[in-house]
Scaffold this motif. Structure first.
Motif, PDB file in Angstrom:
ATOM      1  N   ASN A  27      -2.333  12.089   2.964  1.00 33.78           N
ATOM      2  CA  ASN A  27      -1.722  12.144   1.631  1.00 33.78           C
ATOM      3  C   ASN A  27      -2.400  11.256   0.608  1.00 33.78           C
ATOM      4  O   ASN A  27      -1.949  11.162  -0.527  1.00 33.78           O
ATOM      5  CB  ASN A  27      -0.246  11.744   1.724  1.00 33.78           C
ATOM      6  CG  ASN A  27       0.516  12.698   2.629  1.00 33.78           C
ATOM      7  OD1 ASN A  27       0.150  13.864   2.737  1.00 33.78           O
ATOM      8  ND2 ASN A  27       1.533  12.187   3.304  1.00 33.78           N
ATOM      9  N   ILE A  28      -3.470  10.590   1.014  1.00 35.39           N
ATOM     10  CA  ILE A  28      -4.138   9.677   0.072  1.00 35.39           C
ATOM     11  C   ILE A  28      -5.114  10.450  -0.800  1.00 35.39           C
ATOM     12  O   ILE A  28      -5.985  11.158  -0.293  1.00 35.39           O
ATOM     13  CB  ILE A  28      -4.864   8.549   0.825  1.00 35.39           C
ATOM     14  CG1 ILE A  28      -3.819   7.677   1.554  1.00 35.39           C
ATOM     15  CG2 ILE A  28      -5.657   7.687  -0.153  1.00 35.39           C
ATOM     16  CD1 ILE A  28      -4.415   6.544   2.326  1.00 35.39           C
ATOM     17  N   ALA A  29      -4.933  10.311  -2.134  1.00 33.15           N
ATOM     18  CA  ALA A  29      -5.768  11.072  -3.059  1.00 33.15           C
ATOM     19  C   ALA A  29      -6.848  10.220  -3.695  1.00 33.15           C
ATOM     20  O   ALA A  29      -7.761  10.737  -4.325  1.00 33.15           O
ATOM     21  CB  ALA A  29      -4.904  11.675  -4.169  1.00 33.15           C
ATOM     22  N   GLY A  30      -6.748   8.906  -3.565  1.00 30.24           N
ATOM     23  CA  GLY A  30      -7.771   8.068  -4.174  1.00 30.24           C
ATOM     24  C   GLY A  30      -7.643   6.628  -3.715  1.00 30.24           C
ATOM     25  O   GLY A  30      -6.533   6.148  -3.450  1.00 30.24           O
ATOM     26  N   VAL A  31      -8.792   5.948  -3.611  1.00 26.33           N
ATOM     27  CA  VAL A  31      -8.799   4.545  -3.195  1.00 26.33           C
ATOM     28  C   VAL A  31      -9.808   3.798  -4.063  1.00 26.33           C
ATOM     29  O   VAL A  31     -10.449   4.373  -4.926  1.00 26.33           O
ATOM     30  CB  VAL A  31      -9.188   4.404  -1.710  1.00 26.33           C
ATOM     31  CG1 VAL A  31      -8.157   5.038  -0.815  1.00 26.33           C
ATOM     32  CG2 VAL A  31     -10.574   4.992  -1.469  1.00 26.33           C
TER      33      VAL A  31
END
Ligand code: B12
Ligand SMILES: Nc1ncnc2c1ncn2[C@@H]1O[C@H](COP(=O)(O)OP(=O)(O)OP(=O)(O)O)[C@@H](O)[C@H]1O
Ligand SMILES: Nc1ncnc2c1ncn2[C@@H]1O[C@H](COP(=O)(O)OP(=O)(O)OP(=O)(O)O)[C@@H](O)[C@H]1O
Ligand SMILES: [Mg+2]
Ligand SMILES: [Mg+2]
Lengths: 280, 261, 323, 323, 261
Positions: A27-31
């Motif tokens: 579910n991670i869209a950006g870091v």
């Protein structure tokens, strides 16, 4: 209440680590550019450095949860106005990390996982604390940042009393050498002069990770990150107790810069440095 | 045009712990021409500035019976126009523009240049004979042209009193003559003139009355003609003067004796 | 000359119209009426940002113009004379002490604090000019301003240093300056400042024209020099205070824009006020577009771009200019 | 007046003698000959640092003095005219590009790069002054210098921003300036600069006296004005380059010390050269003692202390001074 | 003391795309006194500067047969001392100190003031009559005192040629007389003087020869007495002059006719 977030953006490497640990990797869209753990994080889209918050990028990503840290607090009112849900992950103490875990766990519907991780961390920490309990506490100076390539260490940042490192040092059976430091800075700058005034019994030096290190000289990174070289820099400096007794430990790796789920790793490394007499 | 009258009573001024002017009194009638003379540092420029309200004097200065102290800058600027001694600052404007700037006291704060303003400015440029310089920048003019342009700006102010501080300094003979002729003409047209000069012949030539000051005190005051009949001039400047009378002419020419030997 | 103003007006207008659509993510005119992400970026982010940028740029440029005329020194600017640093001081102190005030919900406490700081700086300068018998000469006053600038700068650093980690970061960010904003509130809050300074510039323009020719000349032409100086001193610091409070100190605009505008237009201060507003506004908006586009998604502080482009342009004018 | 110089000489001497013994850890005179920890602190840390501080302070103050005379503007200083920023540019670029040079083993590549940057800045200014037909007026040259300062400053920031993690740390530390040093090498490397500028100041003092009275006057009294200007322009930038290369840009000293010294002594530029050297050196050493003692073991950048104390002192002089 | 001779041949100078001086020639003999007159902007100051090597001229200027162009600043400063037209900059020095600064061309670069220097400076102060002002700051002097102090400094330079540009401007009558008397005395002591002035009577009074320039060209050159026998003066200044002869005196006094009516 609402549906679980599916497009999470994390602007803190520690937050990223927690999210992955909670099984939210999908579910991670950006870091941030600095999120290097776990290795899958490196493949996520980069949303920038970590002190800035780029609203445009967030809107474009259709972010449904934004993970921030304390220093981003000033952006809160703007985020509310933009209706971007966010959570602030404080990381100034171990308790903060537990809280962060449970908060994120709740928001992502992974409470079970969160309490599991918390319990595991507590167990690990307790085990280490047991081993150093009752031992005399030597003074520890923790260097968090310095210029690695200079011949003599002229100045460095060290962890003061108002940091999570302070707590970790204490749990590892030491005493922060900067406990009564006057400037009030969280990470005061110390020179050789200051080092002498503090006269620590133990020095721990966190040098980060070689892939984040760019050097001016075309030097051999293997050479720079060799223990012999890094420890040697301290040993050729002011002859404080730690130097005379060769009680200098250099820890390399970003893990030591991340007060997250891997906290027990940091604690153990510190404890080993402070109490080598214990059998580890 | 209103006709004004300037009255100065018991004017004193101190600065830097020193009395620069003390108890000077005189008055100038409507359309009159008074010249102030005196040695360097006598206080001539200071006197002019006090009388114009540019310095905080003690005593009384009245224009048409109204105290200059009670007038604000705009009111004063509607009565008194100036040609300053050191008008040599950097003025990055054209002659016309600079003259137009003198209309300031007459304009409502928000207004720009009106048609009437433009007419008055054009008239002033014509009177001072600088029409052909109108679009030149003040920075590029010669000393004489510049002085005339500054006078045009003073005329554009539309006052009935004109204060001149050394209007002929830096000018060569011809320009001196022309400048003085211009000032005389303006005076003849009804403008009251109060002039400071260190050239006694300019005073003799044009003005009706002369006031001499020395070390801040008025040491002589009277009709121009009277000055010639006394030895006052020599006392004022502390040097001997010779007078040359030219047949059929109104007044003689004065020269410091030091140069006539 | 008037042609130049019209041209500048058109260029300034075009930049304002184009700017909201340019960025890492390009927008199209259809987004104006649309819904969804792009429309939200346009309405919530880009338009407020462009507005704030234009207002701040115009304000700073006009304030610089006035200060340079007032001190008759080309290096005098609100930045140089400690006003911006004073505002930063207010902001930094506010963060450090952790006070929280907010007036009418719109104006944030930090802005008020920054404004207070700017006011403090200007009052200190004013006092320095008055304590001494006989007053200070203009050049001494300038030096006093520069000294105050240094003083506030160093005190700010000390406060920053002694703060906790989070505070320090906030302070550092604040002192960099920036135009990122959500919604029109800051733009609205800075609008009165612009209006005031435009009005003041327009009103006192003819007086400033006379003033730069010499104080006595101005006075003899009907200008109340002392009152003018006081008025301008106070309004400029007030207005710069507002601007710095909302966007942080944005370097360069106040110092260099007036010079550039003088090269463009020359002429009196009424025209220059207009030219500075048009140029300063357009310049800051353009620089802001560059700052958010060039290294997207990272963002360069806009002050860096203004300094870089502005000084290049200024050097070009200086070397190739007419005069 | 000569009495004042003697007094200053004594005070400066006392500060130099006392400074090495003062710090978080106080030393006693017996440590000079002693062995062990305290003696090592004295010989390895304190003495080199005091020496470097004195040399840098003296150098910067004299350089500022010369620039202010040369530009006949109280705000002209190597800091203001882009020389320091140019030096910083050289250093930052060096770090960024990862070049590695070292001459004679003593002078580090970074110092050379900083020096090159300073030289570049001064050459750019020189070029700006010469490209234009008829040359630039002094005031335009000043503005060009300020613009260059902004330009280099912003380019430095851009380079920093584009750097990686550790680079930024190094550059930030470098751009703050500081006197921490181990061993006498930097002090030795900066000594020639001081000697050069002292010699130049002493030699050209009478020429500068004439110069500040007017260029034509100076020329008619036998001063080769063009040659003098070239000489001073180049030596000052050269020497400031060295200083900035070794200690980073230490704000304030070059700008304000000459003013303070003028208040103290007045007189000609030969005397002023001596006074500036004595005062500048003592001032920087004293500030450095404060910076390492006040919050020990934490250390303040010395530029913060110089700005803070110096500007207070300067304001005091301005308000209470004789003239 | 070496006795010098100044020769100017075919001197031209252009600036800003304009010929300011064209083909001016003259020479001054040892101990001579030449005055340059002419209207504003004629190029008088420029001529002086070229002759003194302060501006890069075309043509030839020789001192004792040696081209000024080939001399460096120090060498020139040993022969020619200056009193400039606008000596009004901020000079934060005492009179003595300022005069001592003029010894610069004679001193080895590293040396300070020598005993000999001090004697010469004292002598110069005495000659210019400013001994009692020696410790005053130049900033506090009156116009006349200041001009005398500047002359003292020029004398301290120990040259045999003196260039004066409008030495009497800003001075009142008495100070004009005194200044001219001083210059005459210095000339009589053997100093060659080249003076620019806009006051024709100062020229008539003191100098042996006169050179008139107008629009950059030499329009008249000759003995002072000759000038009076022609109508040259009126042509030069484009205004009529009257001459007043005073019984038993060497030369008449000239006045622009505009002021004698
Ligand atoms: C301490 C520190 C940490 C600590 C604590 C961080 C935390 N609590 O979150 C630890 C070691 C945990 C850490 C970790 C990391 N950090 Co870190 N960290 C720093 C460090 C060294 C100091 C930060 C600080 O205290 N700043 C405040 C101080 C006061 O500012 P200052 O620079 O010293 O100086 C300012 C003034 O105070 C004044 N000043 C300076 N000295 C003095 C002295 C006195 C007496 C006075 C009066 C004034 C003064 O001048 C300056 C200008 O204003 C900075 C390096 C740096 N130079 O700032 C990096 C830095 C903030 N970290 C950085 C990074 C990348 C990280 C990591 C991501 C590293 C990694 N690869 O894992 C992690 C992330 C951790 C996380 N939270 O998720 C970067 C951020 C880059 C960016 N802008 O995007 C920095 C800037 C380092 C760098 N140069 O690259 N970090
Ligand atoms: N603000 C001041 N402080 C101290 N002294 C002053 C001040 N203003 C003027 N003076 C002095 O007052 C005296 C008169 O000055 P003023 O300018 O009026 O003389 P003046 O008659 O116009 O002389 P000049 O013919 O040289 O123009 C001078 O000695 C001057 O130095
Ligand atoms: N650098 C220059 N560029 C352009 N024009 C110049 C320059 N220097 C002098 N001039 C012009 O040359 C002419 C002669 O100037 P100069 O100063 O020699 O005149 P002057 O005879 O001394 O006049 P005054 O009596 O006013 O002192 C003037 O018209 C002046 O404007
Ligand atoms: Mg006067
Ligand atoms: Mg002349």
């Amino acid at each position: 209440a609402s549906a679980q977030p599916k497009r999470i953006v994390s602007l803190t490497p520690v937050g990223t680590e927690i999210l992955f640990a909670l099984g939210q990797g999908e579910n991670i869209a950006g870091v941030t550019n600095f999120c290097d753990y776990p290795p899958e994080a490196l493949k996520k889209p980069k949303i920038g450095g970590y002190s800035e918050v780029n609203f445009e990028a967030l809107l474009l990503q259709e972010t449904d949860l934004l993970v921030l840290q304390d220093m981003h607090r000033q952006f809160c009112s703007d985020l509310e106005r933009l209706k971007i849900p966010y959570v602030i992950v404080k990381q100034e103490s171990i308790e903060d990390i537990y809280e962060a875990l449970s908060k994120l766990g709740k928001m992502c519907g992974a409470e079970r996982k969160a309490s599991e991780i918390t319990a595991r961390m507590k167990r690990g920490i307790k085990a280490i604390e047991e081993k150093v309990r009752g031992l005399p506490a030597p003074t520890v100076l923790l260097c968090v940042s310095r210029e690695l390539s200079e011949k003599n260490i002229s100045i460095f940042y060290a962890a003061g009393a108002r940091t999570f490192y302070n707590e970790i040092i204490e749990r590892a059976g030491g005493k922060n050498a900067l406990l009564r430091e006057k400037s009030g800075a969280a990470y005061p700058k110390i020179s050789q002069e200051g080092l002498i005034a503090v006269d620590p019994e133990i020095i721990i030096d966190l040098v980060g990770e070689r892939s984040f290190y760019h050097s001016m000289e075309r030097i051999d990174l293997d050479e720079v990150f060799s223990q012999r070289y890094l420890v040697g820099q301290w040993l050729s400096g002011a002859a404080v107790r730690a130097v005379r007794n060769r009680r200098v430990t250099v820890l390399d790796g970003t893990v030591y810069l991340r007060p997250g789920p891997r906290l027990p790793v940091i604690l153990e490394a510190f404890a080993k440095a402070i109490h080598p007499e214990v059998k580890w | 045009m209103v006709i004004g009258i300037l009255e100065v009573r018991d004017l004193s001024y101190s600065a830097g712990g020193k009395e620069i002017l003390s108890h000077v009194s005189f008055s100038v009638k409507r359309g009159g021409f008074l010249t102030v003379i005196g040695p360097n540092g006598a206080g001539k420029s200071t006197l002019l500035k006090c009388a114009g309200g540019l310095l905080p004097y003690n005593g009384e200065v009245r224009i048409d019976g109204r105290s200059v102290r009670d007038m604000n800058e705009r009111e004063r600027a509607k009565r008194v126009a100036w040609l300053h001694q050191n008008g040599a600052g950097r003025m990055p404007f054209t002659v016309r523009r600079f003259a137009a700037m003198s209309r300031y006291p007459w304009r409502p704060v928000l207004a720009g240049e009106s048609e009437a303003d433009r007419k008055i400015v054009a008239g002033a440029l014509a009177r001072a004979g600088v029409e052909e310089l109108a679009e030149r920048s003040l920075l590029t003019l010669s000393g004489g042209e510049r002085q005339r342009a500054l006078l045009a700006a003073a005329l554009a102010q539309g006052t009935d009193i004109l204060f001149l501080d050394e209007p002929t300094s830096f000018l060569d003979y011809r320009q001196q003559v022309e400048m003085m002729a211009l000032i005389e003409r303006i005076n003849a047209e009804g403008m009251m003139v109060l002039m400071v000069t260190h050239d006694i012949n300019h005073a003799l030539h044009a003005s009706g009355e002369i006031l001499a000051i020395k070390e801040g005190k008025a040491v002589w005051h009277g009709e121009t003609d009277e000055l010639l009949s006394t030895s006052a001039l020599s006392e004022i400047f502390e040097t001997e003067f010779k007078f040359f009378s030219v047949g059929g002419q109104r007044r003689p020419y004065a020269a410091p004796a030091g140069f006539v030997s | 000359m008037n042609k130049k103003i019209v041209l500048l007006f058109i260029i300034s207008g075009l930049i304002i119209i184009a700017a909201p659509f340019v960025g890492a993510h390009m927008l199209s005119p259809s987004d104006i009426l649309g819904e969804g992400g792009s429309a939200r970026i346009l309405w919530d982010l880009r338009l407020p940002r462009v507005t704030l940028g234009w207002i701040s740029g115009a304000t700073l440029a006009v304030c610089g113009l006035i200060f340079q005329a007032l001190f008759r020194n080309p290096l005098a600017s609100p930045d140089m004379l400690g006003v911006s640093m004073g505002a930063a001081f207010g902001a930094v102190l506010y963060i450090r002490l952790g006070i929280a005030i907010s007036v009418f919900g719109v104006i944030q406490g930090i802005s008020l604090a920054a404004f207070g700081g700017a006011f403090l700086a200007i009052m200190a300068l004013y006092a320095a000019g008055n304590i001494r018998r006989g007053g200070l000469s203009l050049s001494s006053l300038l030096l006093a301003g520069v000294a105050l600038n240094f003083l506030f700068g160093s005190v700010n650093m000390i406060i920053q240093y002694s703060g906790g980690y989070t505070d320090t970061f906030r302070m550092m960010r604040w002192t960099m300056g920036g135009l990122q904003t959500v919604g029109f509130a800051p733009a609205l809050a800075s609008l009165p400042g612009l209006l005031i300074i435009l009005l003041v510039g327009w009103l006192t323009g003819p007086q400033l024209d006379l003033f730069i020719c010499g104080e006595e000349l101005a006075q003899s032409r009907g200008v109340s020099v002392a009152a003018l100086r006081r008025l301008l001193f106070l309004t400029v610091s007030f207005v710069v205070g507002i601007s710095v409070a909302l966007c942080g100190p944005i370097g360069f605009v106040g110092l260099m824009c007036p010079h550039i505008c003088r090269h463009i237009s020359g002429g009196g201060h009424r025209e220059l006020t207009v030219v500075c507003a048009l140029f300063g506004g357009a310049f800051l908006v353009a620089c802001d577009v560059a700052s958010r586009t060039f290294w997207a998604p990272a963002e360069l502080p806009v002050g860096i771009i203004t300094s870089c482009l502005g000084s290049l342009f200024f050097l070009y004018l200086l070397v190739n200019g007419e005069r």
